[in-house]
Design a protein around this motif. Structure first.
Motif, PDB file in Angstrom:
ATOM      1  N   GLU A  99       8.177  25.903 -96.358  1.00 14.90           N
ATOM      2  CA  GLU A  99       7.004  25.287 -95.701  1.00 14.90           C
ATOM      3  C   GLU A  99       7.494  24.124 -94.640  1.00 14.90           C
ATOM      4  O   GLU A  99       6.559  23.461 -93.927  1.00 14.90           O
ATOM      5  CB  GLU A  99       6.125  24.251 -96.635  1.00 14.90           C
ATOM      6  CG  GLU A  99       5.401  25.054 -97.555  1.00 14.90           C
ATOM      7  CD  GLU A  99       4.186  25.876 -97.062  1.00 14.90           C
ATOM      8  OE1 GLU A  99       3.276  25.188 -96.646  1.00 14.90           O
ATOM      9  OE2 GLU A  99       4.480  27.141 -96.600  1.00 14.90           O
ATOM     10  N   MET A 100       8.731  23.833 -94.336  1.00 17.06           N
ATOM     11  CA  MET A 100       9.301  22.818 -93.439  1.00 17.06           C
ATOM     12  C   MET A 100       8.909  23.749 -92.063  1.00 17.06           C
ATOM     13  O   MET A 100       9.269  24.657 -91.873  1.00 17.06           O
ATOM     14  CB  MET A 100      10.947  23.116 -93.520  1.00 17.06           C
ATOM     15  CG  MET A 100      11.488  22.266 -92.372  1.00 17.06           C
ATOM     16  SD  MET A 100      10.854  20.494 -92.198  1.00 17.06           S
ATOM     17  CE  MET A 100      12.205  19.984 -91.022  1.00 17.06           C
ATOM     18  N   GLY A 101       8.300  22.938 -91.124  1.00 16.19           N
ATOM     19  CA  GLY A 101       7.868  23.121 -90.072  1.00 16.19           C
ATOM     20  C   GLY A 101       6.498  23.847 -89.853  1.00 16.19           C
ATOM     21  O   GLY A 101       6.104  24.305 -88.882  1.00 16.19           O
ATOM     22  N   ASN A 102       5.713  23.814 -91.100  1.00 16.43           N
ATOM     23  CA  ASN A 102       4.417  24.193 -91.058  1.00 16.43           C
ATOM     24  C   ASN A 102       3.704  23.088 -90.403  1.00 16.43           C
ATOM     25  O   ASN A 102       3.367  21.932 -91.046  1.00 16.43           O
ATOM     26  CB  ASN A 102       3.904  24.523 -92.367  1.00 16.43           C
ATOM     27  CG  ASN A 102       2.407  25.082 -92.553  1.00 16.43           C
ATOM     28  OD1 ASN A 102       1.713  24.955 -91.690  1.00 16.43           O
ATOM     29  ND2 ASN A 102       2.190  25.628 -93.590  1.00 16.43           N
TER      30      ASN A 102
ATOM     31  N   GLY B 164       6.344   8.472 -84.220  1.00 22.20           N
ATOM     32  CA  GLY B 164       7.320   9.217 -85.173  1.00 22.20           C
ATOM     33  C   GLY B 164       7.739   8.427 -86.289  1.00 22.20           C
ATOM     34  O   GLY B 164       7.595   7.250 -86.153  1.00 22.20           O
ATOM     35  N   GLY B 165       7.732   9.226 -87.213  1.00 28.35           N
ATOM     36  CA  GLY B 165       8.304   8.535 -88.566  1.00 28.35           C
ATOM     37  C   GLY B 165       9.240   9.230 -89.164  1.00 28.35           C
ATOM     38  O   GLY B 165       9.826  10.251 -89.042  1.00 28.35           O
ATOM     39  N   LEU B 166       9.933   8.351 -90.380  1.00 24.44           N
ATOM     40  CA  LEU B 166      11.069   8.530 -91.027  1.00 24.44           C
ATOM     41  C   LEU B 166      10.696   9.578 -91.825  1.00 24.44           C
ATOM     42  O   LEU B 166      11.485  10.457 -92.378  1.00 24.44           O
ATOM     43  CB  LEU B 166      11.391   7.475 -91.706  1.00 24.44           C
ATOM     44  CG  LEU B 166      12.279   6.311 -90.971  1.00 24.44           C
ATOM     45  CD1 LEU B 166      12.484   5.155 -91.883  1.00 24.44           C
ATOM     46  CD2 LEU B 166      13.622   7.001 -90.718  1.00 24.44           C
ATOM     47  N   LEU B 167       9.485   9.734 -92.610  1.00 25.13           N
ATOM     48  CA  LEU B 167       8.761  10.763 -93.325  1.00 25.13           C
ATOM     49  C   LEU B 167       7.365  11.170 -92.925  1.00 25.13           C
ATOM     50  O   LEU B 167       6.911  10.237 -92.023  1.00 25.13           O
ATOM     51  CB  LEU B 167       8.695  10.023 -94.929  1.00 25.13           C
ATOM     52  CG  LEU B 167      10.088   9.700 -95.383  1.00 25.13           C
ATOM     53  CD1 LEU B 167       9.446   8.900 -96.632  1.00 25.13           C
ATOM     54  CD2 LEU B 167      10.898  10.904 -96.012  1.00 25.13           C
ATOM     55  N   GLY B 168       7.114  12.350 -93.375  1.00 26.98           N
ATOM     56  CA  GLY B 168       5.835  12.816 -92.877  1.00 26.98           C
ATOM     57  C   GLY B 168       5.250  14.041 -94.136  1.00 26.98           C
ATOM     58  O   GLY B 168       5.956  14.194 -94.851  1.00 26.98           O
ATOM     59  N   LEU B 169       3.927  14.400 -93.927  1.00 23.24           N
ATOM     60  CA  LEU B 169       3.406  15.335 -94.751  1.00 23.24           C
ATOM     61  C   LEU B 169       4.325  16.541 -94.614  1.00 23.24           C
ATOM     62  O   LEU B 169       4.409  17.056 -95.698  1.00 23.24           O
ATOM     63  CB  LEU B 169       1.924  15.556 -94.621  1.00 23.24           C
ATOM     64  CG  LEU B 169       0.973  14.664 -95.156  1.00 23.24           C
ATOM     65  CD1 LEU B 169      -0.249  14.977 -94.763  1.00 23.24           C
ATOM     66  CD2 LEU B 169       1.222  14.592 -96.671  1.00 23.24           C
ATOM     67  N   GLY B 170       4.881  16.842 -93.435  1.00 20.16           N
ATOM     68  CA  GLY B 170       5.484  18.025 -93.247  1.00 20.16           C
ATOM     69  C   GLY B 170       7.102  17.778 -93.559  1.00 20.16           C
ATOM     70  O   GLY B 170       7.539  18.707 -94.195  1.00 20.16           O
ATOM     71  N   HIS B 171       7.405  16.703 -93.185  1.00 18.49           N
ATOM     72  CA  HIS B 171       8.977  16.534 -93.744  1.00 18.49           C
ATOM     73  C   HIS B 171       9.320  16.426 -94.886  1.00 18.49           C
ATOM     74  O   HIS B 171      10.507  16.735 -95.317  1.00 18.49           O
ATOM     75  CB  HIS B 171       9.406  14.900 -92.981  1.00 18.49           C
ATOM     76  CG  HIS B 171      10.721  14.954 -92.574  1.00 18.49           C
ATOM     77  ND1 HIS B 171      11.396  15.667 -91.762  1.00 18.49           N
ATOM     78  CD2 HIS B 171      11.681  13.900 -93.150  1.00 18.49           C
ATOM     79  CE1 HIS B 171      12.856  15.356 -91.849  1.00 18.49           C
ATOM     80  NE2 HIS B 171      12.938  14.341 -92.459  1.00 18.49           N
ATOM     81  N   ILE B 172       8.426  15.838 -95.828  1.00 18.39           N
ATOM     82  CA  ILE B 172       8.616  15.946 -97.285  1.00 18.39           C
ATOM     83  C   ILE B 172       8.963  17.455 -97.869  1.00 18.39           C
ATOM     84  O   ILE B 172       9.394  17.493 -98.991  1.00 18.39           O
ATOM     85  CB  ILE B 172       7.768  15.250 -98.112  1.00 18.39           C
ATOM     86  CG1 ILE B 172       6.424  15.693 -98.034  1.00 18.39           C
ATOM     87  CG2 ILE B 172       7.816  13.396 -97.659  1.00 18.39           C
ATOM     88  CD1 ILE B 172       5.392  14.901 -98.845  1.00 18.39           C
ATOM     89  N   ASN B 173       8.736  18.317 -97.028  1.00 20.40           N
ATOM     90  CA  ASN B 173       8.927  19.728 -97.567  1.00 20.40           C
ATOM     91  C   ASN B 173      10.320  20.174 -97.134  1.00 20.40           C
ATOM     92  O   ASN B 173      10.485  21.342 -96.797  1.00 20.40           O
ATOM     93  CB  ASN B 173       7.787  20.757 -97.082  1.00 20.40           C
ATOM     94  CG  ASN B 173       6.639  20.699 -97.847  1.00 20.40           C
ATOM     95  OD1 ASN B 173       6.266  20.654 -99.071  1.00 20.40           O
ATOM     96  ND2 ASN B 173       5.528  19.974 -97.184  1.00 20.40           N
TER      97      ASN B 173
END
Length: 240
Positions: free
Chosen positions: A197-200, A183-192
């Protein structure tokens, strides 16, 4: 144009679409978490160590404000740190956070078990302390997770580690990204965060695909771009 919204639930992740299943069949065939990459791990631990040192004065100042608010408003007093059980690369880890809500909103038995539900009132703004409102607005509640990165439980960039109950729901929906990667603090999805787009899940699968395809240094370059986008989200101050 991406519509900005406030999520109606804490983790509105969706099942993989037919397009995802057809585009990334190789990802769904993986049976074990992916091995760490040298430059990614080295960067993670170095940055986490530096940021823990930099954030120490911020955490001390927050602790002081917690004490002052607890003295002025007794119902708002309580510990500053807590954790609930999350899942990273298929493994249960303590997910450290800064308390945002009044202790009366924390379910004591669930808190003893470190269940996410015990703290779920943080998604109800009325339950937050004054300091908690400020902390949430600028995502300062995530600062303790740099310790998790330094320990090797998490990464700076990766799919957000979910609580056990949300991880189980994610797997039941057919998703595998949080089983495969730390798990990360940030992710390609999380920056939305804060957008429609959150949760895509497409973003998370794209990152896993890049994790598999890129060299160790190429993956680090992608992480640096995601971190930059994440910094922009933080400075918007949405607190989503």
């Amino acid at each position: 144009m991406i519509e900005e919204i406030e999520p109606h639930e804490a983790f509105p992740y969706k099942p993989p679409t037919i397009e995802i299943l057809e585009k990334y069949p190789h990802i769904f065939n993986l049976k074990e978490p992916l091995p760490p990459r040298f430059f990614k791990v080295f960067f993670d631990k170095t940055l986490a160590f530096i940021l823990l040192i930099i954030s120490a004065p911020i955490l001390l100042l927050l602790k002081l404000t917690f004490i002052i608010e607890g003295w002025a408003i007794p119902e708002n007093k309580g510990p500053m740190f807590f954790y609930y059980n999350g899942v990273s690369a298929g493994r249960i880890i303590p997910k450290y956070k800064i308390r945002l809500i009044k202790t009366k909103y924390i379910e004591p038995e669930g808190a003893k078990r470190h269940d996410w539900l015990a703290y779920s009132a943080e998604w109800t703004p009325d339950s937050r302390t004054f300091v908690g409102q400020f902390v949430k607005k600028f995502y300062l509640d995530e600062l303790p997770q740099f310790w998790s990165v330094l320990k090797g439980d998490m990464s700076i960039v990766g799919p957000r580690p979910l609580s056990v109950m949300h991880y189980d729901r994610d797997r039941a929906q057919g998703n595998v990204t949080r089983f495969l990667l730390r798990g990360g603090l940030l992710g390609l999805g999380h920056i939305n965060k804060g957008t429609s787009e959150m949760g895509n899940p497409a973003y998370e699968y794209e990152y896993v695909d890049q994790y598999l395809k890129r060299s160790s240094f190429g993956l680090l370059c992608l992480d640096l771009w995601i971190i930059w986008k994440g910094i922009l989200v933080i400075f918007k101050g949405g607190g989503h």
